[in-house]
Design an enzyme around this catalytic site. Structure first.
Site, PDB file in Angstrom:
ATOM      1  N   LYS A 163      40.565  25.684  30.483  1.00  0.00           N
ATOM      2  CA  LYS A 163      40.265  26.294  29.190  1.00  0.00           C
ATOM      3  C   LYS A 163      39.414  25.398  28.289  1.00  0.00           C
ATOM      4  CE  LYS A 163      44.683  24.917  27.137  1.00  0.00           C
ATOM      5  NZ  LYS A 163      44.157  23.985  26.147  1.00  0.00           N
ATOM      6  N   GLN A 197      53.157  29.740  28.119  1.00  0.00           N
ATOM      7  CA  GLN A 197      53.379  28.338  27.752  1.00  0.00           C
ATOM      8  C   GLN A 197      53.730  28.192  26.268  1.00  0.00           C
ATOM      9  OE1 GLN A 197      50.872  25.232  29.789  1.00  0.00           O
ATOM     10  NE2 GLN A 197      49.571  26.989  30.266  1.00  0.00           N
ATOM     11  N   ASP A 225      42.176  26.836  19.953  1.00  0.00           N
ATOM     12  CA  ASP A 225      42.836  26.464  21.208  1.00  0.00           C
ATOM     13  C   ASP A 225      44.354  26.518  21.020  1.00  0.00           C
ATOM     14  OD1 ASP A 225      43.156  25.604  23.780  1.00  0.00           O
ATOM     15  OD2 ASP A 225      42.696  23.500  23.375  1.00  0.00           O
TER      16      ASP A 225
END
Length: 743
Positions: free
Chosen positions: A32, A250, A219
């Site tokens: 990512k 997550q 992010d």
């Protein structure tokens, strides 16, 4: 060759989708950060976007620094104009310019945790708050949670309805905020809250930043709280060019205020959002990845995705069960030592992951004994933690009152009202008389100008003397428990009722377990378990100052601390129901809490690149008591074909002398052989109504170990069960005699 040719198709799609809201569901190890940095380059190179129109936000300074370095390397000229920062640093930059619109000076002070505690003490004193009922830490935690949810003191008071305690907290919150304002100060949470307030009250300021940041990237979006979500949504309101990257699987920071609903409900807030899934994993082997997929699939609150990889199949996930925590730690230390000795890897390739910080203690001891260098991440050495040092200093003072440092540390733990001035006078007297601080405290009436503090000093000395007189007749555990009970140390932590206080209580429980283990070890060696002996053992274990930080290290950390990291070899330890998931999570039966625990397990599994070992103990000492826990349900969720059960609980082997017949044994054998006074043992079969296992289940036999049930045939007298065991192959047996246990 273009820099974008190195990306896989979904990554290229994510990079090229620059307009409108975009949700990038980036699975573990799917690259990512690479996507975000290439997206910034694409905006500038292909779309002609000015660097000052781009904002990239992440959570930690380390992550922001890494992203900044990669952007600078990829973009080159002009990259310095891109805002790459954390949420808090971005808000500080905005507030430094515009907070005067809210009545603050732009040279405001940012209060850290200690400043907040000091301010809260002043507020409680001013409001005559009983801090035995309303602990400062607990009040600060509740205020922080309210700020995460953008609740003002008025909102909290309205929400309290008839709840007296909540109304009291709301009034403290109001006074606390007034004190911050008076001091022209903001706490950490205020940095976000005040920026949102600024945007909502000052349209011109909001419009300026909306024009400034036409392209916004966030992010770790699954870790955002309500205030952070509001900040981002206000900034992106005009152009809607918001790209968020995250993984709902997550999301593990609910206790810090993270709201998983932000990522799960992104398309509801932004109906035109484009959703792109990054499912190719570049980190782990296929077996590890498949295990992670099977565990997380049991969650219902998630967006469907399945990670896959072109990496090798790799070894199976190793599962090892031991009799106790000491065998577990010995095995892990042995495996790591073997890896290093055989030249198959370095210490830094290995990570030990556990659910709570308290679990590190046994591993630290084993690593020191085996001369394996290690480093604790996200915590301090077990024996260097405040609560442990406080209690050990009590034990040191009881054992050797000449230890001035120990006395100085505990004389006001808990607070006894013995001020620094008074202590200074006693210390001066001790120095002049050439005696220890404690000896001077015992004759405090002779110290000039001691005044009203004398009774408080006498109380402390009397307490220590009482414990000294008992030290010879009490066990180390009893002395420690007496200190904890008499000082109210744990009671104060329980009253705080915060995440930090609960973690500190767990550490104290582990220290109690250590005293019991020490006593048992001494008994086995036929030696007396003394207080001085215990302190000596602890001192040797705690001495890790000689370890060079530049050397190879095994990393020890909680599962929360491991997020974002990766290691060739991972050991997830303490995989038992009651430890992970925690007893509290199981007891409450809260599906949301259990799903968060499962996400934490998923994070742990996906840290492993080449090799993953899951370990547990059949019995474990907690709070000085031995507990027996089942294998973690998360382990049981991994399909049997992905798991290697190469090691089972060690059976006690008879000593050589036990195998040699004694005269008494020989006489008994002779009687049996001659048929005198001997009756064959009768076995009665009682057929069960049903079995608690079925074909395909994994079971354990007391002698043959672990195996899989292949066939069950119901007979007239009993069930005939066929089991394929890992070590001894296929065995047929009657259920009543086999006594198989499902695992």
């Amino acid at each position: 060759m273009s820099i974008y040719d190195t990306l896989n198709p979904p990554q290229r799609e994510a990079v090229a989708q620059t307009e409108g809201p975009v949700l990038i569901l980036a699975g573990a190890g799917s690259g990512k950060t690479r996507v975000l940095t290439h997206r910034i380059a694409y905006l500038m190179d292909e779309k002609g976007v000015n660097p000052w129109n781009i904002l990239a936000i992440t959570f930690t300074n380390k992550a922001a620094q890494e992203m900044r370095e990669r952007v600078d390397k990829l973009v080159g000229f002009g990259s310095e104009s891109i805002w790459v920062s954390t949420f808090h640093s971005a808000c500080v930059r905005i507030l430094r310019r515009h907070i005067d619109n809210l009545g603050y000076d732009t040279n405001f002070t940012i209060y850290d945790t200690d400043d907040q505690k000091s301010l809260m003490k002043d507020v409680c004193r001013k409001m005559n708050i009983d801090t035995k009922i309303y602990k400062e830490r607990s009040l600060l935690a509740q205020i922080s949670h309210a700020k995460d949810e953008l609740l003002t003191p008025d909102d909290m008071e309205m929400k309290a309805a008839g709840d007296y305690n909540m109304k009291k907290v709301a009034s403290v919150y109001r006074e606390y905020q007034a004190a911050l304002r008076k001091n022209n100060a903001l706490d950490f949470d205020d940095l976000i809250v005040k920026t949102v307030e600024l945007f909502e009250k000052c349209g011109a300021v909001l419009e300026y930043y909306q024009e400034r940041f036409k392209y916004i990237m966030v992010d770790e979006y699954q870790d955002t709280n309500t205030a952070q979500f509001k900040f981002i949504s206000l900034l992106a309101q005009r152009y809607q060019n918001l790209c968020v990257v995250g993984d709902d699987d997550q999301s593990i920071y609910k206790f810090r205020g993270a709201n998983i609903g932000n990522i799960l409900g992104f398309e509801h807030v932004f109906p035109d959002a484009r959703v792109i899934r990054l499912e190719q994993n570049y980190r782990s082997t296929r077996n590890i990845l498949n295990a992670a997929n099977q565990v997380i699939a049991n969650n219902t609150e998630r967006k469907a995705k399945t990670l896959w990889t072109e990496n090798e199949e790799g070894s199976k996930v190793h599962f090892r069960q031991f009799l106790n925590a000491y065998e577990e730690a010995e095995y892990v230390a042995g495996e790591i030592g073997k890896l290093k000795r055989n030249g198959l890897g370095n210490y830094r390739d290995c990570a030990i992951l556990y659910r709570t910080n308290a679990q590190s203690r046994i591993f630290e001891e084993k690593f020191i004994a085996a001369n394996i260098p290690y480093k604790l991440v996200g915590g301090v050495n077990f024996y260097a933690r405040k609560e442990i040092k406080d209690l050990l200093c009590y034990l040191k003072t009881i054992n050797n009152a000449r230890d001035d440092l120990a006395v100085q540390r505990i004389i006001n733990v808990p607070k006894r009202g013995i001020g620094a001035t008074t202590l200074g006078r006693v210390q001066d007297y001790a120095d002049n008389m050439g005696i220890s601080l404690y000896e001077a405290l015992r004759v405090a009436e002779e110290v000039p100008s001691i005044g009203r503090s004398l009774s408080k000093i006498d109380g402390f000395v009397t307490f220590i003397q009482m414990l000294k007189s008992k030290a010879d007749v009490m066990t180390v555990e009893e002395i420690l428990q007496e200190v904890i009970d008499s000082t109210g140390y744990v009671a104060e932590l329980e009253a705080e009722d915060t995440e930090e206080s609960r973690a500190r209580i767990e550490n104290i429980d582990e220290l109690i377990s250590k005293t019991v283990a020490y006593q048992e070890a001494m008994e086995e060696q036929n030696q007396s378990a003394t207080l001085s002996g215990f302190l000596e053992e602890v001192a040797l274990v705690a001495d890790i100052d000689t370890v060079d930080p530049d050397q190879d290290y095994v990393l020890l950390m909680t599962l929360h601390s491991a997020k974002g990291l990766e290691f060739p070899k991972v050991f997830m330890v303490g995989m038992e129901d009651g430890i992970f998931p925690s007893h509290m999570t199981i007891s409450y039966g809260d599906d949301g809490e259990m799903e968060e625990e499962r996400r934490l397990c998923y994070v742990g599994i996906t840290r492993a690149m080449k090799d993953l070992t899951l370990t547990c103990a059949q019995q474990r000492m907690i709070r000085g008591e031995t507990q027996y826990n089942r294998v973690s349900r998360f382990v049981r969720e991994i399909p049997r074909e992905l798991v290697d059960l190469g090691h089972t609980i060690q059976e006690k082997k008879p000593k050589v002398e036990e195998l040699i017949p004694t005269p008494a044994k020989y006489s008994k054998m002779k009687e049996i052989l001659q048929g005198r006074n001997y009756k064959p043992r009768e076995f009665k079969v009682t057929k069960a109504n049903s079995l608690d296992y079925e074909v395909g289940d994994t079971v354990r036999h007391i002698k043959f170990g672990v195996g899989i049930v292949k066939e069950i045939v119901e007979g007239g007298r009993d069930y005939e069960v066929t089991v394929e065991f890992d070590k001894v192959g296929v065995k047929k047996m009657f259920a009543s005699f086999a006594k198989l246990k499902k695992i």
